[in-house]
Design a protein around this motif. Structure first.
Motif, PDB file in Angstrom:
ATOM      1  N   LEU A 125       0.865  -1.180   0.000  1.00  0.00           N
ATOM      2  CA  LEU A 125       0.000   0.000   0.000  1.00  0.00           C
ATOM      3  C   LEU A 125       0.898   1.224   0.000  1.00  0.00           C
ATOM      4  O   LEU A 125       1.809   1.332   0.826  1.00  0.00           O
ATOM      5  CB  LEU A 125      -0.908   0.007   1.238  1.00  0.00           C
ATOM      6  CG  LEU A 125      -1.798   1.229   1.427  1.00  0.00           C
ATOM      7  CD1 LEU A 125      -2.750   1.424   0.244  1.00  0.00           C
ATOM      8  CD2 LEU A 125      -2.575   1.106   2.733  1.00  0.00           C
ATOM      9  N   ARG A 149       1.264  -6.384  -6.691  1.00  0.00           N
ATOM     10  CA  ARG A 149       0.155  -6.495  -5.738  1.00  0.00           C
ATOM     11  C   ARG A 149       0.034  -5.193  -4.939  1.00  0.00           C
ATOM     12  O   ARG A 149      -0.047  -5.212  -3.723  1.00  0.00           O
ATOM     13  CB  ARG A 149       0.403  -7.675  -4.798  1.00  0.00           C
ATOM     14  CG  ARG A 149       0.480  -8.996  -5.540  1.00  0.00           C
ATOM     15  CD  ARG A 149       0.842 -10.133  -4.646  1.00  0.00           C
ATOM     16  NE  ARG A 149      -0.204 -10.377  -3.655  1.00  0.00           N
ATOM     17  CZ  ARG A 149      -0.022 -11.150  -2.597  1.00  0.00           C
ATOM     18  NH1 ARG A 149       1.127 -11.737  -2.378  1.00  0.00           N
ATOM     19  NH2 ARG A 149      -1.013 -11.340  -1.749  1.00  0.00           N
ATOM     20  N   GLY A 150       0.020  -4.090  -5.648  1.00  0.00           N
ATOM     21  CA  GLY A 150       0.035  -2.804  -4.970  1.00  0.00           C
ATOM     22  C   GLY A 150      -1.166  -1.940  -5.240  1.00  0.00           C
ATOM     23  O   GLY A 150      -1.899  -2.152  -6.202  1.00  0.00           O
ATOM     24  N   SER A 151      -1.364  -0.983  -4.343  1.00  0.00           N
ATOM     25  CA  SER A 151      -2.383   0.035  -4.552  1.00  0.00           C
ATOM     26  C   SER A 151      -1.865   1.354  -4.002  1.00  0.00           C
ATOM     27  O   SER A 151      -1.008   1.378  -3.122  1.00  0.00           O
ATOM     28  CB  SER A 151      -3.708  -0.355  -3.886  1.00  0.00           C
ATOM     29  OG  SER A 151      -3.545  -0.463  -2.492  1.00  0.00           O
ATOM     30  N   ILE A 152      -2.387   2.441  -4.553  1.00  0.00           N
ATOM     31  CA  ILE A 152      -1.964   3.787  -4.157  1.00  0.00           C
ATOM     32  C   ILE A 152      -3.150   4.529  -3.573  1.00  0.00           C
ATOM     33  O   ILE A 152      -4.263   4.457  -4.097  1.00  0.00           O
ATOM     34  CB  ILE A 152      -1.458   4.597  -5.370  1.00  0.00           C
ATOM     35  CG1 ILE A 152      -0.299   3.884  -6.053  1.00  0.00           C
ATOM     36  CG2 ILE A 152      -1.040   5.993  -4.943  1.00  0.00           C
ATOM     37  CD1 ILE A 152       0.121   4.563  -7.344  1.00  0.00           C
ATOM     38  N   ARG A 153      -2.909   5.250  -2.492  1.00  0.00           N
ATOM     39  CA  ARG A 153      -3.892   6.162  -1.914  1.00  0.00           C
ATOM     40  C   ARG A 153      -3.291   7.559  -2.002  1.00  0.00           C
ATOM     41  O   ARG A 153      -2.321   7.869  -1.312  1.00  0.00           O
ATOM     42  CB  ARG A 153      -4.156   5.829  -0.443  1.00  0.00           C
ATOM     43  CG  ARG A 153      -4.678   4.455  -0.200  1.00  0.00           C
ATOM     44  CD  ARG A 153      -6.189   4.455  -0.298  1.00  0.00           C
ATOM     45  NE  ARG A 153      -6.692   3.220   0.251  1.00  0.00           N
ATOM     46  CZ  ARG A 153      -7.296   2.294  -0.471  1.00  0.00           C
ATOM     47  NH1 ARG A 153      -7.488   2.484  -1.740  1.00  0.00           N
ATOM     48  NH2 ARG A 153      -7.738   1.200   0.090  1.00  0.00           N
ATOM     49  N   PHE A 178      -6.054  -2.003   5.704  1.00  0.00           N
ATOM     50  CA  PHE A 178      -5.087  -2.770   4.925  1.00  0.00           C
ATOM     51  C   PHE A 178      -4.478  -3.887   5.771  1.00  0.00           C
ATOM     52  O   PHE A 178      -4.400  -5.037   5.334  1.00  0.00           O
ATOM     53  CB  PHE A 178      -3.992  -1.829   4.404  1.00  0.00           C
ATOM     54  CG  PHE A 178      -2.891  -2.513   3.644  1.00  0.00           C
ATOM     55  CD1 PHE A 178      -3.072  -2.896   2.330  1.00  0.00           C
ATOM     56  CD2 PHE A 178      -1.658  -2.754   4.243  1.00  0.00           C
ATOM     57  CE1 PHE A 178      -2.043  -3.521   1.615  1.00  0.00           C
ATOM     58  CE2 PHE A 178      -0.634  -3.372   3.548  1.00  0.00           C
ATOM     59  CZ  PHE A 178      -0.832  -3.752   2.228  1.00  0.00           C
TER      60      PHE A 178
END
Length: 194
Positions: A125, A149-153, A178
């Protein structure tokens, strides 16, 4: 009254010129949510010693639950590097205020630069302020797009210190979700509109 074992282990790696006190509110929040938290000050001061200490925490056989590393600034660069070692006991990585250029962390006799995102195979994350003066959003998005396997906030109006900034409570909430998702190996809840 019985005390439940910790829900997991969280290691926090501080950035340049930051000490553990800067992360006291985050540590308190995570502790209240049931996690064991270990915070390490500025990773640039003694990176070799910090890597050894982090490995000791992650390999503590008395600790229960999944292991997470959260890094900010230089700590995020080191956290990304730690997350690439398949032999390390680590379940997920959180990167905040990542510097995509111009930062090197000396460790184990080598220069550790930001690893290619494709090498970071763990769930990741990334928090980033859209007004970060250190790393442009486009640079960060370009790097993070390769995370398997990522996400951005993105934090609207957020600067480089998104963990201690104005939106920190929202960052803490997203962070706990998360951690819980990866602790449970499944989504904690689903949103539905009706």
């Amino acid at each position: 009254m019985s005390v439940n074992p910790p829900r997991g282990v969280v290691v926090v790696l501080a950035g340049r010129d930051e000490d553990a006190d800067h992360y006291a509110e985050l540590a308190r929040h995570l502790t209240l949510n049931g996690y064991r938290v270990d915070v390490f000050s500025d990773v640039l001061r003694e990176p070799d010693a910090i890597v050894r200490a982090v490995d000791d925490v992650l390999n503590d056989s008395a600790a229960e639950g999944p292991r997470f590393v959260i890094g900010s600034d230089a700590g995020a660069t080191l956290a990304a590097s730690l997350g690439t070692a398949r032999s390390r006991r680590l379940d997920a990585v959180v990167l905040a205020g990542l510097a995509t250029r111009g930062l090197q962390v000396a460790t184990t006799g080598e220069r550790v630069r930001l690893v290619p995102a494709a090498r970071l195979l763990l769930p990741t994350l990334v928090f980033h302020g859209d007004a970060d003066p250190v790393t442009d959003v486009a640079d960060l998005a370009s790097w993070a797009a390769a995370l398997p396997r990522g996400s951005i906030r993105l934090i609207r109006g957020g600067g480089h210190d998104v963990v201690g900034g104005e939106a920190r409570r929202s960052v803490f909430a997203a962070l706990v979700l998360f951690l819980e998702r990866h602790r449970a190996a499944a989504p904690v809840f689903s949103e539905a509109f009706g």
